[in-house]
Design a protein around this motif. Structure first.
Motif, PDB file in Angstrom:
ATOM      1  N   LEU A   1     -30.163  11.675  11.487  1.00  0.00           N
ATOM      2  CA  LEU A   1     -29.513  10.409  11.831  1.00  0.00           C
ATOM      3  C   LEU A   1     -30.472   9.227  11.696  1.00  0.00           C
ATOM      4  CD1 LEU A   1     -27.458  11.552  14.950  1.00  0.00           C
ATOM      5  CD2 LEU A   1     -26.544  10.850  12.730  1.00  0.00           C
TER       6      LEU A   1
ATOM      7  N   ILE B   1     -30.660   8.435   8.029  1.00  0.00           N
ATOM      8  CA  ILE B   1     -29.447   7.724   7.616  1.00  0.00           C
ATOM      9  C   ILE B   1     -29.511   6.267   8.052  1.00  0.00           C
ATOM     10  CG2 ILE B   1     -26.955   7.560   8.004  1.00  0.00           C
ATOM     11  CD1 ILE B   1     -26.869  10.600   8.141  1.00  0.00           C
ATOM     12  N   SER B   2     -29.985   6.035   9.286  1.00  0.00           N
ATOM     13  CA  SER B   2     -30.070   4.678   9.806  1.00  0.00           C
ATOM     14  C   SER B   2     -31.066   3.835   9.005  1.00  0.00           C
ATOM     15  CB  SER B   2     -30.478   4.700  11.279  1.00  0.00           C
ATOM     16  OG  SER B   2     -30.566   3.400  11.811  1.00  0.00           O
TER      17      SER B   2
ATOM     18  N   SER C   1     -29.568   3.075   5.641  1.00  0.00           N
ATOM     19  CA  SER C   1     -28.483   2.101   5.807  1.00  0.00           C
ATOM     20  C   SER C   1     -29.023   0.688   5.972  1.00  0.00           C
ATOM     21  CB  SER C   1     -27.619   2.471   7.019  1.00  0.00           C
ATOM     22  OG  SER C   1     -26.939   3.686   6.810  1.00  0.00           O
TER      23      SER C   1
ATOM     24  N   ALA D   1     -21.954   6.593   5.821  1.00  0.00           N
ATOM     25  CA  ALA D   1     -22.803   6.604   7.020  1.00  0.00           C
ATOM     26  C   ALA D   1     -22.012   6.182   8.245  1.00  0.00           C
ATOM     27  CB  ALA D   1     -24.003   5.678   6.819  1.00  0.00           C
TER      28      ALA D   1
ATOM     29  N   SER E   1     -21.776   9.560  10.619  1.00  0.00           N
ATOM     30  CA  SER E   1     -22.847   9.581  11.627  1.00  0.00           C
ATOM     31  C   SER E   1     -22.371   9.937  13.039  1.00  0.00           C
ATOM     32  CB  SER E   1     -23.581   8.236  11.644  1.00  0.00           C
ATOM     33  OG  SER E   1     -24.259   8.028  10.431  1.00  0.00           O
TER      34      SER E   1
ATOM     35  N   ILE F   1     -21.949  13.666  13.181  1.00  0.00           N
ATOM     36  CA  ILE F   1     -23.238  14.364  13.190  1.00  0.00           C
ATOM     37  C   ILE F   1     -23.856  14.287  14.577  1.00  0.00           C
ATOM     38  CG2 ILE F   1     -25.565  14.396  12.219  1.00  0.00           C
ATOM     39  CD1 ILE F   1     -24.429  13.303   9.641  1.00  0.00           C
ATOM     40  N   GLY F   2     -23.789  13.091  15.194  1.00  0.00           N
ATOM     41  CA  GLY F   2     -24.290  12.958  16.562  1.00  0.00           C
ATOM     42  C   GLY F   2     -23.531  13.834  17.533  1.00  0.00           C
TER      43      GLY F   2
ATOM     44  N   THR G   1     -28.158  12.323  21.095  1.00  0.00           N
ATOM     45  CA  THR G   1     -27.765  12.420  19.689  1.00  0.00           C
ATOM     46  C   THR G   1     -26.504  11.606  19.406  1.00  0.00           C
ATOM     47  OG1 THR G   1     -26.544  14.458  20.126  1.00  0.00           O
ATOM     48  CG2 THR G   1     -28.818  14.679  19.387  1.00  0.00           C
TER      49      THR G   1
ATOM     50  N   GLY H   1     -26.259   8.591  16.794  1.00  0.00           N
ATOM     51  CA  GLY H   1     -25.203   8.577  15.785  1.00  0.00           C
ATOM     52  C   GLY H   1     -24.444   7.264  15.763  1.00  0.00           C
TER      53      GLY H   1
ATOM     54  N   ALA I   1     -26.542   4.525  14.254  1.00  0.00           N
ATOM     55  CA  ALA I   1     -26.557   4.567  12.789  1.00  0.00           C
ATOM     56  C   ALA I   1     -25.229   4.124  12.192  1.00  0.00           C
ATOM     57  CB  ALA I   1     -26.888   5.985  12.314  1.00  0.00           C
ATOM     58  N   ALA I   2     -24.118   4.397  12.903  1.00  0.00           N
ATOM     59  CA  ALA I   2     -22.795   4.149  12.333  1.00  0.00           C
ATOM     60  C   ALA I   2     -22.352   2.695  12.449  1.00  0.00           C
ATOM     61  CB  ALA I   2     -21.767   5.057  13.010  1.00  0.00           C
TER      62      ALA I   2
END
Length: 226
Positions: free
Chosen positions: A27, A30-31, A34, A137, A141, A144-145, A181, A185, A188-189
Motif C-alpha cells: 500500500l 501504491i501511495s 500515486s 489505486a 487500495s 487491500i487494506g 492497514t 489503504g 492511498a485510495a
C-alpha cells in the motif's frame, strides 16, 4: 501474541505479523506511485492549458496561417497539443491542395481532417496516461487494506487461543495493528480518487476545446479551397 503497552503507529507496524507488513509495504508503494503521478499529471495539465491558451491567442490574432505553421513546426515540442494538431492539419492541407483537383473540397479537406484526428488521439493518449493507475489505486487500495485487517484480526484471535484469560489489554494491540492497514489503504485510495476525478474533468475540457478547434479550423480551410 504478547500484549504491548506501546500503541504508537510505528510500534503497531513493527509488531504486526509479516503478511500484514507486506500488505502495508504494498500500500505504501501504491501511495508513493500515486502521488508521483498526481504531481506529474498536475504539471502536465497546467502546462497543456497554458500552451492551449497561448496558441489560441496566436491563431485567432488574424495572422497568416502558413507563417504560423512554420513557427509551430520550428518549435513543435514547445508549442503544446493544440499547436501540434494544427501543424498536422495544416501540413496535410498544403499537400492535399497541391494534389487535389481544383474546387474539389472533399478531397482537399479529407486529408487534414484525418491528420488532425490522428494527432488529436495521440495527444489525448498522452494526457490520459497514468490515469488508469490512479483509478485502480483508488478502487483497489481499500480492499487491500481490508485484507490486511482481516488477516491481522485473525492472527490476533489465534494468538488469544493460547492465553488462559483474554483481557481488553491483550486484545487491543492486535486489533489496532490490523486496523492500521485499513487506514493506510484509505490514505492511498482517497488522494488517487480525488486526483483521478479532477484530472479527468480537466482533460475532458481540453478535449472539447481541441474538438471545437478542429471543426473551426476545417471551416477556415474550406473557405480557402473555394
Amino acid at each position: 501474541m504478547q500484549a504491548s503497552n506501546d500503541m504508537s503507529l510505528l510500534s503497531l507496524i513493527s509488531h504486526a505479523s509479516f503478511p500484514v507488513q507486506l500488505i502495508m509495504l504494498l500500500l505504501l508503494a501504491i501511495s508513493v506511485i500515486s502521488w508521483t503521478y498526481i504531481f506529474a499529471k498536475r504539471m502536465a495539465v497546467t502546462r497543456a492549458n497554458k500552451q492551449t491558451l497561448r496558441f489560441e491567442d496566436d491563431f485567432w490574432s488574424g495572422g497568416d496561417l502558413a507563417m504560423l505553421q512554420q513557427a509551430v513546426s520550428s518549435r513543435r515540442d514547445e508549442q503544446g497539443a493544440l499547436a501540434r494538431i494544427f501543424d498536422a492539419g495544416m501540413t496535410e492541407f498544403l499537400k492535399s491542395r497541391r494534389s487535389a483537383p481544383a474546387g474539389d473540397i472533399n478531397t482537399a479537406l479529407d486529408g487534414p481532417r484525418r491528420a488532425m484526428r490522428a494527432s488529436y488521439q495521440r495527444e489525448m493518449d498522452a494526457l490520459e496516461s497514468h490515469l488508469n493507475f490512479l483509478a485502480s489505486a483508488g478502487s483497489v487500495s481499500p480492499y487491500i487494506g481490508l485484507l490486511g485487517t482481516v488477516w491481522g484480526i485473525m492472527h490476533a484471535f489465534i494468538g488469544l487461543s493460547s492465553m488462559q484469560q483474554a483481557t481488553l489489554a491483550s486484545v487491543a494491540p492486535g486489533i489496532a495493528e490490523a486496523l492500521v492497514t485499513t487506514a493506510i489503504g484509505l490514505f492511498a485510495a482517497i488522494p488517487a480518487v480525488v486526483a483521478y476525478n479532477r484530472y479527468t474533468n480537466d482533460i475532458d475540457r481540453l478535449s472539447i476545446r481541441f474538438d471545437s478547434f478542429i471543426d473551426e479550423f476545417l471551416n477556415i480551410l474550406q473557405r480557402q479551397v473555394r
